[in-house]
Design a protein around this motif. Sequence first.
Motif, PDB file in Angstrom:
ATOM      1  N   SER A   3      31.104  -2.521 -11.334  1.00  0.00           N
ATOM      2  CA  SER A   3      30.934  -4.312 -11.065  1.00  0.00           C
ATOM      3  C   SER A   3      31.070  -5.043 -12.344  1.00  0.00           C
ATOM      4  N   MET A  41      35.681  -3.328 -10.458  1.00  0.00           N
ATOM      5  CA  MET A  41      35.612  -4.466  -9.623  1.00  0.00           C
ATOM      6  C   MET A  41      35.123  -5.641  -9.966  1.00  0.00           C
ATOM      7  N   GLY A  58      42.319  -8.415 -11.900  1.00  0.00           N
ATOM      8  CA  GLY A  58      42.654  -7.717 -10.898  1.00  0.00           C
ATOM      9  C   GLY A  58      44.105  -8.103 -10.372  1.00  0.00           C
ATOM     10  N   GLY A  62      37.347  -8.176  -6.179  1.00  0.00           N
ATOM     11  CA  GLY A  62      37.410  -7.119  -4.905  1.00  0.00           C
ATOM     12  C   GLY A  62      38.328  -7.407  -3.839  1.00  0.00           C
ATOM     13  N   THR A  63      39.303  -8.679  -3.986  1.00  0.00           N
ATOM     14  CA  THR A  63      40.150  -8.775  -2.797  1.00  0.00           C
ATOM     15  C   THR A  63      41.052  -7.711  -2.394  1.00  0.00           C
ATOM     16  N   LEU A 104      40.793  -4.492  -3.623  1.00  0.00           N
ATOM     17  CA  LEU A 104      40.117  -3.288  -3.726  1.00  0.00           C
ATOM     18  C   LEU A 104      39.436  -2.977  -2.369  1.00  0.00           C
ATOM     19  N   LEU A 105      38.770  -3.910  -1.705  1.00  0.00           N
ATOM     20  CA  LEU A 105      38.085  -3.785  -0.483  1.00  0.00           C
ATOM     21  C   LEU A 105      39.188  -3.707   0.632  1.00  0.00           C
ATOM     22  N   ILE A 138      31.836   2.732  -8.577  1.00  0.00           N
ATOM     23  CA  ILE A 138      32.237   1.414  -8.859  1.00  0.00           C
ATOM     24  C   ILE A 138      31.624   0.754 -10.001  1.00  0.00           C
TER      25      ILE A 138
END
Length: 294
Positions: A52, A30, A112, A33-34, A36-37, A50
């Motif tokens: 980071s 991540m 991402g 995270g746009t 993923l979240l 996760i």
Amino acid sequence: MKQPPYHISIPQNLMDLLSLYRKNPASLLMAGGTHLLNHTLNREGEHYSILSLTQLEELQKISRTDRYAEAGCCVTINRMIETAYIFRSPLLQDTLCQMGPYPIRNSATVGGNLCIPGRRKDLFPVLQLLDTRVEIRYVKPKRNKRMSMKSRWIHINNLLSHDGEINLAEGEMITRVRIPYYDGNFTFHRKVNIKDDFYLSVNCLATIEKGVLSDIRLIFTNEEKLIIRNRDIEANLLGRRFPLGKKDHDQLMGNLSHFYMPNENPYETYLIRNLFRQLLESLADPPENLQGTW
């Protein structure tokens, strides 16, 4: 005590990150995270590990040479827009600026956007047209059982498997993209909604000299793994003089169905034809569409 739905590790260097990823390849990487979240971490009853990437400065660097520019996988979309003079690609710039509102672009990253499971988002087809290469890193144990970092560069075409998924072995991750400069003078980018948050896009790079098309790269994608760059379409356009006569225009539109496999969704087929027609019209109007030196 109830176990939290996820465990987050924040490695301080790339070696630690890749070592952890090798031990637990099911971990989620991540950065911004746009996606993923909003789409992944919402399944009740599942536990997530996760990793980071926020502390890894090496993955946030941008550099350039005379032949190409490089960006780390954690470079944000807005930062690429702000450093457009480094990447020198009007097509890439147009694509980046249409990738959602400012707050999203401020968090979303290059890596991402390329690695969303089951989707080929905005950047992938554009980077394909630009003949981008990606760096993949991983760790491997030596004879003394210590970990050694390895890397390899591959063309972005080889990043996809036959079924359209990202083709990375366990413990491997994308760390950089290398984007060559393209000296063409025409770009075309169109993106339209198909359904929900899925979009159809058509991207084109070309060189027009005195009204004659001397080079063209054209790609279609519908975000659902389908990416089509058909060299027959490009060869059929190459060498033609624009604006086209009615006979040539009708012939190209008629030939499109032979080059592009019609989709089960008639609306998508209609959009492809309409966007291809817009491309031909744009090629016929060079004063407005020709791009100067970046």
